[in-house]
Design a protein around this motif. Sequence first.
Motif, mmCIF file in Angstrom:
data_model
loop_
_atom_site.group_PDB
_atom_site.id
_atom_site.type_symbol
_atom_site.label_atom_id
_atom_site.label_comp_id
_atom_site.label_asym_id
_atom_site.label_seq_id
_atom_site.Cartn_x
_atom_site.Cartn_y
_atom_site.Cartn_z
ATOM 1 N N VAL A 115 43.767 48.430 56.580
ATOM 2 C CA VAL A 115 43.071 49.360 55.682
ATOM 3 C C VAL A 115 42.914 48.717 54.310
ATOM 4 O O VAL A 115 43.891 48.218 53.737
ATOM 5 C CB VAL A 115 43.831 50.697 55.551
ATOM 6 N N ILE A 116 41.693 48.735 53.785
ATOM 7 C CA ILE A 116 41.392 48.225 52.450
ATOM 8 C C ILE A 116 40.734 49.355 51.667
ATOM 9 O O ILE A 116 39.808 50.017 52.151
ATOM 10 C CB ILE A 116 40.451 47.006 52.509
ATOM 11 N N ILE A 117 41.206 49.571 50.444
ATOM 12 C CA ILE A 117 40.677 50.634 49.580
ATOM 13 C C ILE A 117 40.101 49.979 48.339
ATOM 14 O O ILE A 117 40.796 49.232 47.645
ATOM 15 C CB ILE A 117 41.789 51.631 49.191
ATOM 16 N N ALA A 118 38.823 50.242 48.049
ATOM 17 C CA ALA A 118 38.147 49.527 46.967
ATOM 18 C C ALA A 118 37.186 50.435 46.222
ATOM 19 O O ALA A 118 36.656 51.415 46.781
ATOM 20 C CB ALA A 118 37.391 48.324 47.530
ATOM 21 N N GLU A 119 36.950 50.095 44.949
ATOM 22 C CA GLU A 119 35.849 50.722 44.226
ATOM 23 C C GLU A 119 34.558 50.431 44.986
ATOM 24 O O GLU A 119 34.448 49.420 45.681
ATOM 25 C CB GLU A 119 35.746 50.155 42.805
ATOM 26 N N HIS A 120 33.549 51.305 44.828
ATOM 27 C CA HIS A 120 32.338 51.178 45.639
ATOM 28 C C HIS A 120 31.670 49.809 45.480
ATOM 29 O O HIS A 120 31.172 49.231 46.461
ATOM 30 C CB HIS A 120 31.354 52.291 45.297
ATOM 31 N N ASP A 121 31.647 49.250 44.253
ATOM 32 C CA ASP A 121 30.988 47.955 44.074
ATOM 33 C C ASP A 121 31.839 46.808 44.611
ATOM 34 O O ASP A 121 31.321 45.826 45.144
ATOM 35 C CB ASP A 121 30.607 47.721 42.615
ATOM 36 N N TYR A 122 33.163 46.926 44.516
ATOM 37 C CA TYR A 122 34.030 45.906 45.098
ATOM 38 C C TYR A 122 34.016 45.989 46.624
ATOM 39 O O TYR A 122 34.262 44.986 47.313
ATOM 40 C CB TYR A 122 35.456 46.040 44.583
ATOM 41 N N ALA A 123 33.749 47.174 47.153
ATOM 42 C CA ALA A 123 33.662 47.338 48.606
ATOM 43 C C ALA A 123 32.574 46.442 49.182
ATOM 44 O O ALA A 123 32.698 45.936 50.311
ATOM 45 C CB ALA A 123 33.390 48.799 48.952
ATOM 46 N N GLU A 124 31.512 46.230 48.416
ATOM 47 C CA GLU A 124 30.442 45.342 48.873
ATOM 48 C C GLU A 124 30.944 43.904 49.006
ATOM 49 O O GLU A 124 30.538 43.173 49.920
ATOM 50 C CB GLU A 124 29.259 45.426 47.915
ATOM 51 N N ARG A 125 31.848 43.496 48.113
ATOM 52 C CA ARG A 125 32.432 42.160 48.220
ATOM 53 C C ARG A 125 33.293 42.047 49.477
ATOM 54 O O ARG A 125 33.304 41.008 50.146
ATOM 55 C CB ARG A 125 33.293 41.855 47.001
ATOM 56 N N VAL A 126 34.039 43.121 49.766
ATOM 57 C CA VAL A 126 34.872 43.122 50.969
ATOM 58 C C VAL A 126 33.995 43.039 52.206
ATOM 59 O O VAL A 126 34.270 42.270 53.140
ATOM 60 C CB VAL A 126 35.751 44.387 51.016
ATOM 61 N N ALA A 127 32.911 43.806 52.226
ATOM 62 C CA ALA A 127 32.015 43.796 53.373
ATOM 63 C C ALA A 127 31.422 42.409 53.613
ATOM 64 O O ALA A 127 31.200 41.999 54.758
ATOM 65 C CB ALA A 127 30.898 44.818 53.173
ATOM 66 N N ALA A 128 31.196 41.675 52.524
ATOM 67 C CA ALA A 128 30.590 40.348 52.635
ATOM 68 C C ALA A 128 31.504 39.349 53.350
ATOM 69 O O ALA A 128 31.028 38.341 53.880
ATOM 70 C CB ALA A 128 30.221 39.826 51.252
ATOM 71 N N ILE A 129 32.804 39.603 53.355
ATOM 72 C CA ILE A 129 33.750 38.682 54.003
ATOM 73 C C ILE A 129 34.396 39.305 55.233
ATOM 74 O O ILE A 129 35.308 38.736 55.813
ATOM 75 C CB ILE A 129 34.851 38.238 53.013
ATOM 76 N N ALA A 130 33.930 40.482 55.644
ATOM 77 C CA ALA A 130 34.586 41.252 56.700
ATOM 78 C C ALA A 130 34.711 40.481 58.009
ATOM 79 O O ALA A 130 35.718 40.607 58.723
ATOM 80 C CB ALA A 130 33.830 42.563 56.933
ATOM 81 N N GLU A 131 33.716 39.677 58.345
ATOM 82 C CA GLU A 131 33.742 38.959 59.614
ATOM 83 C C GLU A 131 34.850 37.898 59.656
ATOM 84 O O GLU A 131 35.197 37.415 60.734
ATOM 85 C CB GLU A 131 32.378 38.294 59.869
ATOM 86 N N ARG A 132 35.387 37.563 58.494
ATOM 87 C CA ARG A 132 36.463 36.569 58.440
ATOM 88 C C ARG A 132 37.827 37.211 58.197
ATOM 89 O O ARG A 132 38.768 36.549 57.775
ATOM 90 C CB ARG A 132 36.155 35.530 57.356
ATOM 91 N N LEU A 133 37.926 38.520 58.463
ATOM 92 C CA LEU A 133 39.179 39.256 58.301
ATOM 93 C C LEU A 133 39.534 39.892 59.640
ATOM 94 O O LEU A 133 39.214 41.058 59.902
ATOM 95 C CB LEU A 133 39.033 40.332 57.215
#
Length: 542
Positions: A115-133
């Motif tokens: 589980v990752i909890i992020a501000e909405h704009d930081y969530a986009e950064r998380v999504a960008a690397i999701a395939e490598r997590l």
Amino acid sequence: MKTENSKPWSMGHQDTVNAVLRRAAEKHGERTFLDFLGDEYSFTEVNRRACRLAHGLSALGVAKGDTVVTVLDNSADAVFIWLAINKLGAVSVPVNTALKGEFLRHQVGDAGATVIIAEHDYAERVAAIAERLPEFRTLVYRGPQPAINGLRQDLLPWATLLSDNTSEPDVEIKPSDLAMLIYTGGTTGPSKGCMISHNYVCTMAHQMVRLTGRTEEAITWTPLPLFHFNAIGSTVLCNLIVGARVALYTRFSVSNFWPEIERTEATDVALLAAMFPMLAKAPDNDAMKCCHGQLFAAWGAPFPPDIQAIWKERFGLKYTVAGGFGLSECSLLTLLPFGTEAKPGSSGLRNEWFDVRIVDENDLELPPNTPGEIIVRPRMPHIMFEGYWRRPDDTLKVMKNLWFHTGDIGKFDEDDYFYFVDRKKDYLRRRGENISSFEVENAFRAHEAIEDVAAHAVLDPMGEDELKVTIVLKAGAQLSEESLCNWSIDQLPYYAVPRYIELRSDFPRSPVGRILKYELRDQGVTPMTWDREKSGIVLKKR
């Protein structure tokens, strides 16, 4: 003021974050504990909201021992979610909000959170690397829905976590259980997660009570980010222990500082590094004049004596203190008890929590006033880190002769006052942020025109490290320093974008070809060095 270096092993005061919060809520009830931009929350309400979020996290499958990554700006919610994670016996992993790309992927992936909890704009950064997590399953966003498409993991709004259940979770938490992972600056390799027990962070908070002399009458204002151990332990948890109020701010601003001090009626402030001289030299304003003498104390480091003198004279403070030395792995190794006079240039005294020695390259203890490596061991259980997360070999490397070797250089005088001398490790610290030269160099090596790079520190006029990268281009490559700096802005956290860049044909090297960074540091800013601050490039802290 001589203190005894050798004291017996003892249990000390064993505690948990959860117990501290429960005691505070029971004792102080509806008194205000937390102020964030004018929104106030009582001790009882903070505990209630943490319980609601804990049950919400439990519904997502979070259980004792699980890591939960947060990428959050300062807010009341950031406090509540940290406490909620700990209520479940889960491990809070607050990540620096400036991280992006590989910097972000490394820490989030290393933590292994589902589980990752992020501000909405930081969530986009998380999504960008999701395939490598590979362990990542659920992304919870705070604020408006982010512009994310094609995410295979669950994407949920913050409201999903807001359970109606306000009861205490039925989870047994021991002082030795992990409360959080705090990632190091990655001084000689990738950044590592320091495993922080409940008792360690509580001990640090008790140490800050000793250092600051805070009572329940205090109102402590800070803009320090909650992803730093400093703000979590030294301010929020410290004030929970004594029943004092905390006023959190979004991020530091010279122009908004005194209006905030006036609004919150703050009695003391917790700041870092360059904030002190910036405020000391800022123009007068009406709020500053109105608040003359209101602040009882200012805490933080480094806080040079000449800047302390300005604060006392100009702002009417009684105490200005930079009275301690510590690392993420073990804090505080030294501290100056409240009301004790400091020697110029010193950073506190020995204390009852840690056995600290200064040794030579053979681990032989050195006499007073002789610089050497700082090594440490605890005098009580669970008052320093439990090792590096998922890195037993790295943990063993720093435990030579069963002492933790800090990699820093210091000395004690004949009265046991401590003096920091230099950093043995190859890292930088700029405006409160640890910068990994290893990670900066890896980022620059990805540029197609760069043959080799060395990231290193140079000293600026304020007495802090500034980052310089010295670069050798590939044969035939053409590249300006300004274009390289602009390229790096998209690759690096804002604080790791170098101020100085210098292009060379080669580096000073050892006989076996290793770059001699100490020579680069000694050379500092040369006539060939390009300076970002003179170029007009402005960095945004996002």
